[in-house]
Each structure stands twice: as C-alpha cells, then as structure tokens.
Design a protein around this motif. Structure first.
Motif, PDB file in Angstrom:
ATOM      1  N   TYR A  16       0.832  -1.218   0.000  1.00  0.00           N
ATOM      2  CA  TYR A  16       0.000   0.000   0.000  1.00  0.00           C
ATOM      3  C   TYR A  16       0.871   1.275   0.000  1.00  0.00           C
ATOM      4  O   TYR A  16       0.732   2.143  -0.867  1.00  0.00           O
ATOM      5  CB  TYR A  16      -0.896  -0.087   1.233  1.00  0.00           C
ATOM      6  CG  TYR A  16      -1.728   1.100   1.606  1.00  0.00           C
ATOM      7  CD1 TYR A  16      -2.609   1.679   0.703  1.00  0.00           C
ATOM      8  CD2 TYR A  16      -1.673   1.604   2.911  1.00  0.00           C
ATOM      9  CE1 TYR A  16      -3.399   2.751   1.089  1.00  0.00           C
ATOM     10  CE2 TYR A  16      -2.462   2.663   3.301  1.00  0.00           C
ATOM     11  CZ  TYR A  16      -3.317   3.241   2.379  1.00  0.00           C
ATOM     12  OH  TYR A  16      -4.095   4.299   2.780  1.00  0.00           O
ATOM     13  N   ALA A  86       9.221  -3.298   3.257  1.00  0.00           N
ATOM     14  CA  ALA A  86       8.598  -4.633   3.376  1.00  0.00           C
ATOM     15  C   ALA A  86       8.590  -5.122   4.814  1.00  0.00           C
ATOM     16  O   ALA A  86       9.614  -5.110   5.493  1.00  0.00           O
ATOM     17  CB  ALA A  86       9.342  -5.638   2.490  1.00  0.00           C
ATOM     18  N   PRO A  88       5.513  -7.620   7.343  1.00  0.00           N
ATOM     19  CA  PRO A  88       4.089  -7.968   7.450  1.00  0.00           C
ATOM     20  C   PRO A  88       3.352  -7.006   8.373  1.00  0.00           C
ATOM     21  O   PRO A  88       3.843  -6.708   9.457  1.00  0.00           O
ATOM     22  CB  PRO A  88       4.102  -9.389   8.032  1.00  0.00           C
ATOM     23  CG  PRO A  88       5.481  -9.612   8.545  1.00  0.00           C
ATOM     24  CD  PRO A  88       6.397  -8.635   7.909  1.00  0.00           C
ATOM     25  N   PRO A 104       9.972 -12.329   9.940  1.00  0.00           N
ATOM     26  CA  PRO A 104      10.141 -11.539   8.707  1.00  0.00           C
ATOM     27  C   PRO A 104      10.501 -10.084   8.983  1.00  0.00           C
ATOM     28  O   PRO A 104      11.273  -9.480   8.226  1.00  0.00           O
ATOM     29  CB  PRO A 104       8.789 -11.649   7.995  1.00  0.00           C
ATOM     30  CG  PRO A 104       7.853 -12.306   8.939  1.00  0.00           C
ATOM     31  CD  PRO A 104       8.661 -12.987   9.998  1.00  0.00           C
ATOM     32  N   THR A 128      11.003   1.946   6.883  1.00  0.00           N
ATOM     33  CA  THR A 128       9.635   2.219   7.329  1.00  0.00           C
ATOM     34  C   THR A 128       9.449   1.533   8.667  1.00  0.00           C
ATOM     35  O   THR A 128       9.262   0.326   8.742  1.00  0.00           O
ATOM     36  CB  THR A 128       8.578   1.665   6.349  1.00  0.00           C
ATOM     37  OG1 THR A 128       8.988   1.937   5.026  1.00  0.00           O
ATOM     38  CG2 THR A 128       7.216   2.281   6.620  1.00  0.00           C
ATOM     39  N   LYS A 169       7.709  -4.447  15.005  1.00  0.00           N
ATOM     40  CA  LYS A 169       8.241  -3.182  14.484  1.00  0.00           C
ATOM     41  C   LYS A 169       9.337  -2.641  15.406  1.00  0.00           C
ATOM     42  O   LYS A 169      10.315  -2.052  14.947  1.00  0.00           O
ATOM     43  CB  LYS A 169       7.124  -2.140  14.329  1.00  0.00           C
ATOM     44  CG  LYS A 169       6.076  -2.484  13.307  1.00  0.00           C
ATOM     45  CD  LYS A 169       6.633  -2.760  11.920  1.00  0.00           C
ATOM     46  CE  LYS A 169       7.101  -1.535  11.174  1.00  0.00           C
ATOM     47  NZ  LYS A 169       7.649  -1.890   9.831  1.00  0.00           N
ATOM     48  N   ARG A 204      -5.967  -4.187  -4.083  1.00  0.00           N
ATOM     49  CA  ARG A 204      -5.830  -5.166  -2.995  1.00  0.00           C
ATOM     50  C   ARG A 204      -6.666  -4.724  -1.788  1.00  0.00           C
ATOM     51  O   ARG A 204      -6.726  -3.539  -1.481  1.00  0.00           O
ATOM     52  CB  ARG A 204      -4.365  -5.270  -2.573  1.00  0.00           C
ATOM     53  CG  ARG A 204      -3.527  -5.995  -3.571  1.00  0.00           C
ATOM     54  CD  ARG A 204      -2.074  -5.973  -3.158  1.00  0.00           C
ATOM     55  NE  ARG A 204      -1.796  -6.810  -1.995  1.00  0.00           N
ATOM     56  CZ  ARG A 204      -0.563  -7.073  -1.574  1.00  0.00           C
ATOM     57  NH1 ARG A 204       0.472  -6.564  -2.216  1.00  0.00           N
ATOM     58  NH2 ARG A 204      -0.372  -7.840  -0.527  1.00  0.00           N
TER      59      ARG A 204
HETATM   60  P1  NDP Z   1       1.084  -3.841   3.022  1.00  0.00           P
HETATM   61  O1  NDP Z   1       0.587  -5.096   3.657  1.00  0.00           O
HETATM   62  O2  NDP Z   1       0.338  -3.274   1.895  1.00  0.00           O
HETATM   63  O3  NDP Z   1       2.598  -4.019   2.586  1.00  0.00           O
HETATM   64  C1  NDP Z   1       3.487  -4.861   3.225  1.00  0.00           C
HETATM   65  C2  NDP Z   1       4.551  -5.246   2.231  1.00  0.00           C
HETATM   66  O4  NDP Z   1       5.489  -6.128   2.860  1.00  0.00           O
HETATM   67  C3  NDP Z   1       3.966  -5.999   1.046  1.00  0.00           C
HETATM   68  O5  NDP Z   1       4.571  -5.550  -0.130  1.00  0.00           O
HETATM   69  C4  NDP Z   1       4.356  -7.436   1.324  1.00  0.00           C
HETATM   70  O6  NDP Z   1       4.549  -8.221   0.168  1.00  0.00           O
HETATM   71  C5  NDP Z   1       5.691  -7.230   2.024  1.00  0.00           C
HETATM   72  N1  NDP Z   1       6.065  -8.436   2.739  1.00  0.00           N
HETATM   73  C6  NDP Z   1       5.425  -9.016   3.780  1.00  0.00           C
HETATM   74  N2  NDP Z   1       6.062 -10.149   4.125  1.00  0.00           N
HETATM   75  C7  NDP Z   1       7.107 -10.286   3.275  1.00  0.00           C
HETATM   76  C8  NDP Z   1       8.134 -11.246   3.093  1.00  0.00           C
HETATM   77  N3  NDP Z   1       8.219 -12.341   3.855  1.00  0.00           N
HETATM   78  N4  NDP Z   1       9.052 -11.047   2.114  1.00  0.00           N
HETATM   79  C9  NDP Z   1       8.980  -9.951   1.315  1.00  0.00           C
HETATM   80  N5  NDP Z   1       8.025  -9.020   1.416  1.00  0.00           N
HETATM   81  C10 NDP Z   1       7.115  -9.190   2.385  1.00  0.00           C
HETATM   82  O7  NDP Z   1       1.190  -2.809   4.212  1.00  0.00           O
HETATM   83  P2  NDP Z   1       1.650  -1.284   4.267  1.00  0.00           P
HETATM   84  O8  NDP Z   1       1.992  -0.762   2.949  1.00  0.00           O
HETATM   85  O9  NDP Z   1       0.627  -0.612   5.069  1.00  0.00           O
HETATM   86  O10 NDP Z   1       2.971  -1.427   5.151  1.00  0.00           O
HETATM   87  C11 NDP Z   1       4.261  -1.130   4.647  1.00  0.00           C
HETATM   88  C12 NDP Z   1       5.173  -0.841   5.790  1.00  0.00           C
HETATM   89  O11 NDP Z   1       4.673   0.269   6.529  1.00  0.00           O
HETATM   90  C13 NDP Z   1       5.307  -1.975   6.809  1.00  0.00           C
HETATM   91  O12 NDP Z   1       6.651  -1.983   7.253  1.00  0.00           O
HETATM   92  C14 NDP Z   1       4.389  -1.542   7.943  1.00  0.00           C
HETATM   93  O13 NDP Z   1       4.790  -2.084   9.177  1.00  0.00           O
HETATM   94  C15 NDP Z   1       4.612  -0.044   7.909  1.00  0.00           C
HETATM   95  N6  NDP Z   1       3.566   0.778   8.527  1.00  0.00           N
HETATM   96  C16 NDP Z   1       2.288   0.744   8.041  1.00  0.00           C
HETATM   97  C17 NDP Z   1       1.319   1.541   8.617  1.00  0.00           C
HETATM   98  C18 NDP Z   1      -0.094   1.561   8.100  1.00  0.00           C
HETATM   99  O14 NDP Z   1      -0.962   2.114   8.796  1.00  0.00           O
HETATM  100  N7  NDP Z   1      -0.383   1.012   6.913  1.00  0.00           N
HETATM  101  C19 NDP Z   1       1.614   2.401   9.778  1.00  0.00           C
HETATM  102  C20 NDP Z   1       3.003   2.376  10.177  1.00  0.00           C
HETATM  103  C21 NDP Z   1       3.925   1.582   9.572  1.00  0.00           C
HETATM  104  P3  NDP Z   1       3.317  -8.769  -0.731  1.00  0.00           P
HETATM  105  O15 NDP Z   1       2.902  -7.578  -1.552  1.00  0.00           O
HETATM  106  O16 NDP Z   1       3.897  -9.870  -1.523  1.00  0.00           O
HETATM  107  O17 NDP Z   1       2.239  -9.199   0.201  1.00  0.00           O
END
Ligand code: NDP
Length: 352
Positions: A16, A86, A88, A104, A128, A169, A204
């Motif tokens: 996202y 990246a 979870p 992870p 991030t 985190k 998604r």
């Molecule tokens: P998403 O779930 O959309 O994105 C997470 C990403 O991490 C995806 O691209 C996913 O891959 C990847 N990922 C997860 N597991 C693995 C793995 N084993 N190997 C490689 N890639 C992996 O969430 P967000 O965009 O919201 O989150 C992105 C970052 O921002 C994260 O670090 C999250 O902790 C952080 N964050 C998010 C917040 C929010 O409110 N959304 C707030 C604060 C921090 P795939 O596309 O294949 O699933």
C-alpha cells in the motif's frame, strides 16, 4: 549526497505505502528497483507495471523474500539509496506471531541490511518503522515527560502475546540501529508513521489500512466502535516523507508522521457527513465493559488491550517531520473521503 542517476531500491513495492513511493519516484524520473515476493502474481504487480509505462522513470522488478538470506543482494547492487518498507502488517489475532511477524520483520531487516553492507555502495537506508515502535498502548502516553509521543520514545511493553505487530516493528527498528551503529558507510533514517489512510494504487484489500476503512462503511462496525484514539496520516504524505528522507542530505534519525490524533467515532462522523445515508457507518461508541465481555470473542481483543487502549486520549509531536522533511499534512477529510471514493470506483466496498 545521493547520486540521483543511480537506481533506488524500494522493498515490498507491491504494498500500500510502497506503491505510492514507487509512483512518485518514477514520476520524478528516477530509476527504481522494486522488490516483490512473486513477479507472477498479477494481482499484486499489475498496477506497478502500469505506473512503470505511464511515468518517465525506469522501473525494474526483482523478486525477494524477507525470510531468505541474501535475497535482496542482486537488487541492492549499484544502489546508493535503499528504502526498506517490506514487513508484514497484521493487527489483531495472528496464528504464529514469531513466524508470521517477528521473524520476517526483524530477520528480514537484518537480511536487507546485511545485503546493504555487502554491496559496498549504499549511502543511505530509509526504513519504514512505525509509531508502534514508540509505544505499545494508548495509556503509555501518560508516562511520557510531556504527555506526548515524540522521537525519543521507545515501545517497551509489547511482546509476543501483547501487541505482537508492535513488538515486531520495535525489534526490527532496534535491529536496524544496531547494524547501522557498527559501520560508517551509510546512514539510517526511520519514518515512523501512525495509522496510514488514503487511496490505494492497487485493488488489494488484504492490507490493514484498507480493511479498516472498508469496515467503517460496509456495515461490519455498524453497531458501534470502541472509544479509542489513534494518530492518522495520509498515505501520499507518508510516501513523500520517505523520498524526502532519502534525498534530503540534512535528514537524520527518526520521524513521527501523524497529521492528527482522532477517535474512530470522529472518523465515522467525517464519513457520515460526506456519504450521507449511503452506508451503515457507525454512529456511537460502545461502552468499555462490553469490550471486556465480547471483545475477545468477536474481535480477538484481549482484556489487556481493552484496559490499556479504550478511553484514553493520545498525542503525537509531528514537528520534526514538518521542520526537517517539509511535510505539509493533507487535510483529514480529503484523506478519508478520497479513500472511500477509490474503493467505490474499484467496486471494493462490499466485494470480497
Ligand atoms: P502492506 O501489507 O500493503 O505491505 C506490506 C509489504 O510487505 C507488502 O509488499 C508485502 O509483500 C511485504 N512483505 C510481507 N512479508 C514479506 C516477506 N516475507 N518477504 C517480502 N516481502 C514481504 O502494508 P503497508 O503498505 O501498510 O505497510 C508497509 C510498511 O509500513 C510496513 O513496514 C508496515 O509495518 C509499515 N507501517 C504501516 C502503517 C499503516 O498504517 N499502513 C503504519 C506504520 C507503519 P506482498 O505484496 O507480496 O504481500
């Protein structure tokens, strides 16, 4: 100074937040190396390929997994700037917190940074992280010196059982600083967003942010919401902050991103004003004692979570993000309304 002509790596680029980072970098004409878990997964990468053809920059997709040692090495080679997003992101009940979140996040960060060390050419890493690395529960704000979360705060209360995502985190950011402190080749900047909302570039619906917004309009929370507050920030501001942190030579350290604190009911009210009677949007807060009784059964909420998060106000100091990164926070109404409009346009409000 980062060489603008060199490729910039964005990990987890199908996600996202990262998708917006990739889009802005490509619009600015950068060469982006984007890692995804599976290049064949059309649902996850179609939008990236489309952005790649519509923008002036160059997009290269690489496969990489946080759980595989050395997986990011090829993509890192030749980059001076690495943006590691990246990880979870799952809130609520997780089957195996160690395997599904901690490993992870923490080992994955080590894996990426070991690759950075091996590459020899990286000058800056933007990680991030999250405000989840700064506090565990809303009640923690009362233990801060000024009653506000700032960049000095660290989460000391989460663990494998209590808020395991926040724990993941915290461990990931700590690991990043530990590895950073052992070398002098690259500097580390962290972006610590609060809850991120606003339109998604993909269709998604498996992400936590998108799931939350859908639940406010698809009837899932129609009977009422907990009296709980959170920080929120627009996804586009978060993406811009990563790029500014990467390219602004004077950026340093951690950065809270929060446009404001807001209760779930206040979010619902803004949606109600804008979408009238179109959806079954929550109208009231459910008393705390109901969550003690039903929370564990219906929503997977523990008593500990209920006791430490319902009924508290929280505050974030976002001044560093404004001063150092020049973030001009998007108005909350625009964030929320444009998110619902994007879901409507893609017919994703009710559809699974
Ligand atoms: P998403 O779930 O959309 O994105 C997470 C990403 O991490 C995806 O691209 C996913 O891959 C990847 N990922 C997860 N597991 C693995 C793995 N084993 N190997 C490689 N890639 C992996 O969430 P967000 O965009 O919201 O989150 C992105 C970052 O921002 C994260 O670090 C999250 O902790 C952080 N964050 C998010 C917040 C929010 O409110 N959304 C707030 C604060 C921090 P795939 O596309 O294949 O699933």
């Amino acid at each position: 100074m980062i060489d603008n002509k060199k490729p910039i790596l964005v990990t987890g680029s199908s996600g996202y937040i990262a998708s917006w980072i990739v889009q802005y970098l490509l619009e600015d004409g950068h060469h982006v190396r984007a890692t995804v878990r599976d290049k064949k997964n059309k649902k996850k990468i179609d939008h990236l390929e489309k952005i790649g053809t519509e923008t002036k920059g160059k997009l290269e997709l690489f496969e990489a997994d946080l759980n595989l040692d050395g997986s990011f090495d090829e993509a890192i080679k030749g980059c001076e700037l690495v943006i590691h997003t990246a990880s979870p992101f799952v809130i609520g009940k997780v089957k195996n917190p160690l395997k599904d979140l901690i490993e992870p996040a923490e080992n994955g960060t080590k894996n990426v940074l070991d690759g950075v060390n091996r590459s020899g050419g990286v000058k800056r890493v933007v990680l991030t992280s999250s405000v989840a690395a700064m506090y565990s529960d809303s009640i923690d704000v009362s233990q801060t010196p000024k009653g506000v979360f700032n960049e000095e705060c660290w989460n000391t209360k989460s663990n494998l059982k209590h808020n395991p995502y926040s724990y993941s985190k915290t461990l990931a950011e700590k690991k990043a600083w530990e590895i950073h402190n052992q070398q002098n080749e690259w500097d580390l900047i962290t972006i610590n967003p609060s809850f991120v909302l606003g339109p998604s570039l993909s269709e998604r619906i498996d992400g936590a942010s998108v799931d939350f917004m859908r639940s406010l309009v698809n009837g899932k929370l129609a009977t009422g919401v907990p009296k709980t507050e959170m920080g929120i920030v627009d996804v586009r501001d978060v993406a811009k902050a990563h790029i500014k942190a990467g390219l602004n030579p004077s950026a340093k350290g951690r950065h809270i991103l929060a446009a404001r604190s807001i209760s779930i009911l206040e979010i619902a009210k803004i949606l109600k004003e804008n979408f009238e009677n179109k959806y079954r949007i929550p109208k009231k807060e459910v008393p705390k004692f109901v969550f003690y009784i039903l929370g564990p059964i219906i929503a997977g909420l523990t008593w500990e979570w209920v006791s430490k998060n319902i009924g508290y106000e929280i505050k974030f100091d976002n001044s560093k993000s404004i001063k150092e990164l020049g973030i001009n926070y998007t108005d909350t109404k625009e964030t929320l309304v444009s998110h619902i409009e994007q879901l409507e346009k893609s017919n994703l409000i009710f559809n699974k």
